[in-house]
Design an enzyme around this catalytic site. Sequence first.
Site, PDB file in Angstrom:
ATOM      1  CG  ASP A 123     129.037  58.795  49.632  1.00 54.47           C
ATOM      2  OD1 ASP A 123     129.364  58.311  48.552  1.00 54.47           O
ATOM      3  OD2 ASP A 123     128.012  59.495  49.800  1.00 54.47           O
ATOM      4  CD1 TRP A 179     122.610  48.671  52.922  1.00 52.95           C
ATOM      5  CD2 TRP A 179     123.603  46.748  52.402  1.00 52.95           C
ATOM      6  NE1 TRP A 179     121.835  48.043  51.982  1.00 52.95           N
ATOM      7  CE2 TRP A 179     122.422  46.852  51.653  1.00 52.95           C
ATOM      8  CE3 TRP A 179     124.403  45.609  52.248  1.00 52.95           C
ATOM      9  CZ2 TRP A 179     122.012  45.860  50.762  1.00 52.95           C
ATOM     10  CZ3 TRP A 179     123.999  44.629  51.365  1.00 52.95           C
ATOM     11  CH2 TRP A 179     122.811  44.759  50.626  1.00 52.95           C
ATOM     12  CG  ASP A 180     124.206  55.280  54.372  1.00 53.00           C
ATOM     13  OD1 ASP A 180     123.104  55.360  54.923  1.00 53.00           O
ATOM     14  OD2 ASP A 180     125.087  56.151  54.480  1.00 53.00           O
ATOM     15  CG  ASP A 187     124.035  60.828  59.355  1.00 51.63           C
ATOM     16  OD1 ASP A 187     124.642  59.756  59.530  1.00 51.63           O
ATOM     17  OD2 ASP A 187     123.598  61.190  58.250  1.00 51.63           O
TER      18      ASP A 187
HETATM   19  C1  GLA Z   1     124.764  58.998  55.493  1.00 53.98           C
HETATM   20  C2  GLA Z   1     125.462  58.305  56.640  1.00 53.98           C
HETATM   21  C3  GLA Z   1     126.779  58.984  56.917  1.00 53.98           C
HETATM   22  C4  GLA Z   1     127.620  58.940  55.680  1.00 53.98           C
HETATM   23  C5  GLA Z   1     126.882  59.593  54.521  1.00 53.98           C
HETATM   24  C6  GLA Z   1     127.633  59.433  53.214  1.00 53.98           C
HETATM   25  O1  GLA Z   1     124.326  60.254  55.841  1.00 53.98           O
HETATM   26  O2  GLA Z   1     124.653  58.259  57.764  1.00 53.98           O
HETATM   27  O3  GLA Z   1     127.440  58.358  57.999  1.00 53.98           O
HETATM   28  O4  GLA Z   1     127.940  57.613  55.371  1.00 53.98           O
HETATM   29  O5  GLA Z   1     125.599  59.039  54.358  1.00 53.98           O
HETATM   30  O6  GLA Z   1     126.969  59.984  52.147  1.00 53.98           O
END
Ligand code: GLA
Length: 732
Positions: A371, A481-482, A552
Site C-alpha cells: 500500500d 489484492w486486498d 495481519d
Molecule cells: C491490509 C493487509 C496488509 C497491508 C495493509 C495495507 O491490512 O492485510 O498486509 O497490505 O492492508 O494497507
Amino acid sequence: MAIVYNPEKRTISLHTAKTTYQMKIGNLNYVKHLYYGATIPDEDLIYLVRRYDRGFSGNPYDSLAERTFSLDAQPQEFTTQQQGDFRINSIEVQNADGSFSFNGRYKSHRIYHGAFTLNGLPTAFAAENDTVDTLELVIEDAVTKVQVTLLYSVFEEADIIMRAARVHNAGNAAIQLKRIMSVNMDYMNGRNLDLLSLPGRYGQERQVERQPLTHHVHKIRSGRGISSHQQNPFIALMDRNTNEDAGACYGFALMYSGSFLAEVELDQYDQARLVMGINDRLFNYTVNPGEDFDAPAVLMTYTHKGLAKMSHNFHHFFRNNLNRSKFVRDVQRPILINTWEAAFFNFDDQKLVEIAKAAKDMGVEMIVMDDGWFGKRDDDNSGLGDWVVNENKIRCGLTELVRQINDLGMKFGIWFEPEMVSEDSDLFRAHPDWVMEIPGRRAVRSRNQLVLDVGRKEVQDYLIESINRILDSANIYYVKWDINRAITDLWSNVLPADRQGEVTHRYVLGLYRIMDGIIKTHPDILFEGCAGGGGRFDPAMLTYFIQYWSSDNTKPLDNLKLHYGSSFLYPICTMGAHVSAASPMVPLETKAAIAMCGTFGYELDATKLKKKEIRACKKMSDLYHKYYDLNFFGDYYRLANPFEQVNLVAWESVSKDKCEALVTVVTVNLTVNGPQEYIHCKGLSPNTRYHLQGGGYDLVISGMALMHAGIPIPREVPEFSAFLYHIQALDE
Ligand code: GLA
C-alpha cells in the site's frame, strides 16, 4: 459411470472411489435423500425410511388418508415450503400472488460427463485424468412452474461431490427469491453428531470449535459482505468419537466470497439437517419469467478415516481442481519480501531498491510494493480508487523501478485494493454516485473508506481498465489484492427500490467479473488474495488466487493456531505466511519454521537486519526451497493441537509415495525439569526403514517405531525452539 439411475427402483446413486450418495424419486414424486457414506452397491435403501403417524407433522394433500406420509419426518433432497416440513428450509420464494409456497416434485433428470459450471460464479473443474460425471435433477412446483435444478458433479477419484442449485422461473410471473441454499443434507440419525467450524476475528482467523449438535438450529454465518474473519464458509459434521485418525466425518465448503449461511438443525426426531448457501439476510432477488438464478457451489466429502483424511481430500482437490495457474505446480513460487511491516506508507523508489538489495542476501527473490504507491496515499485516509503511480514517491516511474529491481535479479510485485474508494480521491470527486450509500443517510466509515458499488458494470469496467493499465506498464510478477473493510449500506443507485435486496449478491458477481477481467487475462502473474489478512480466505477466492494472506497477525505463536485451524480445509500451499519482526523473543529460525507451514516470505525491513540475521534467513530460505515439494504437495498431518494445553506444537508433511517426510516441532511450554515429550509420526510406511535427521538425531529406524514409539524431543533448549526432522526412506 459414477452416477447410476435405476429406472425400476427410481434410485439415483452417486459413486466416488470410496463413497456412495443415494436419492430416490419417492412417493408423490418427492425426491428423498437416502444415504451418504462409505461405498454401497446400487441397492434401494428406501428400507431405511420408516413412517409413522407423527402428531403435528402434517400430510401433503395428495397423500390423502396416508397419515404416515409427512415431509417433516422424512429425509429430503431439497425442501419444500409450507408443505408441512417445519425444519430449516432450502428455499423461500414469494410468488406473484403474494403467497409463500413451493412444492417441488421430481420433473426430470439428466446425467452427463464433465463438471457443471454456473453463471458468473466459480466452480471446480475436472483436471487431467479425473473421472467426473454430473447429475442435473429438476424439481418443479406444478402451480407456479418454479423449477429448481439440483446439480451434482461427482469427482470420482477425489471423493468429492460438488453441488449447487439453480432456480428457473418457467412460469409467467416474476417471483421473489428470499432464500436459496446450495445444499440440503438430511441425516436420518443426527443424535451423535458433532459440528466443527472455524470462527475467529481480525488477527485471529480460523480458530477451531467443535460442539455436539443439540436440539436447536446451529448457525454459522457471515453477514459482512465478505466471507469474513469471523467465520469461514466451511463446516464438518462428524461422529462424536471421530478423531484425527478414525471415524465418520463429512466436510462442506461453500464456494462463495460474500455473506454466507450454514445452518444445522437437530430436530424433534433426532434427525439432522444441514443447509448451506448465500446468507438470506438482506437478500431478496427477483427472478422474472424465463430467468435463472444460480446459487454457488458447495464441495462435500465423506470419509470414515477421521479428520486428517477429510483434510487430505480437500487439500488434494484444492491443489488440483480449483486453479489452473502455472504457479500451482509447474513454476515454483518465489520467496518474497513485503514492504508493509517494513515501511508502511513511508517509502520511495530508493527505499525499495535498498530493501531489495539487502533482501537478496537473505535468499529473497521478489519484492512486493504494498500500500502507498498510488494517487495521494501517504496514510490510509486518501487515495484509494486512483490507480495511477504517485511519482512523488516512485520518482523514476514504475517501469523504471521494476527494471532496476529486475537488474538486481529480483522480481517485482504490487498491491491493490480495487473495491474501495477514499472520499479524498479523484475517483470519488468524479463519481460520488459510485459508492454504496443509502439516500438520505451517511454511510458507515471503516478505515475511513467507502465501498464501491462493484455490482455496477461501469465500476467494474473502470477497475479492470485502470488496474490492467498498471499491470501492463511494467514487468510485474505478482499482485496482492486486498480489501480492508466489511460491507455495509447496501445500496445501488442503478437499481429500483424493489431490487435493492439484490445488491449483496450482485456485489459478489461483480467482483468475480472484475477478477475474470484482470486475473484470468494475466496468466503469467501470481495473484495473492488478502482481506486485512484472511478475511475473505475461501474456496471461491482460491479459484483466482493460488495463495491467500492468512492474517495481519504475523506473531509466530499465534500463527501456530491459525495454521492449525486453516489446515482443516486449506492446504499449506494456499496459506500466506511471513517471517516478521513481531515477537522478538521468538528465535528467527522458529519464525521461519512456522512460516514454512505456508507460502513463506518476509515482512520486515531487510536493511535493518544484522549480518548474522541475514545469514540465518538465507539458510531458512534455502530450506524452504529444499522442502518445497514435500510441504506443498505432500499429505499434511496435524500432530499436536495448539488449542489444548500442550508443551509442543507439531505437524508433518509426508510425500505421496511415503518415502520422505518433514516433521516440524515448536516448543511452546517446556517447564524446567519437566517430563520427556514425544511426537508420533503419521502416514509413514510401517515396514520401511527411514533415515531420521534433525533435533540432534541421525539414525536409521523403522516407520513403525517412528509412528508408534515416536521421537523424543530435546527439552533443555532455549524457549520457543523449533526442530525440523527430516525423514527419508532408505533405498534397501
Ligand atoms: C491490509 C493487509 C496488509 C497491508 C495493509 C495495507 O491490512 O492485510 O498486509 O497490505 O492492508 O494497507
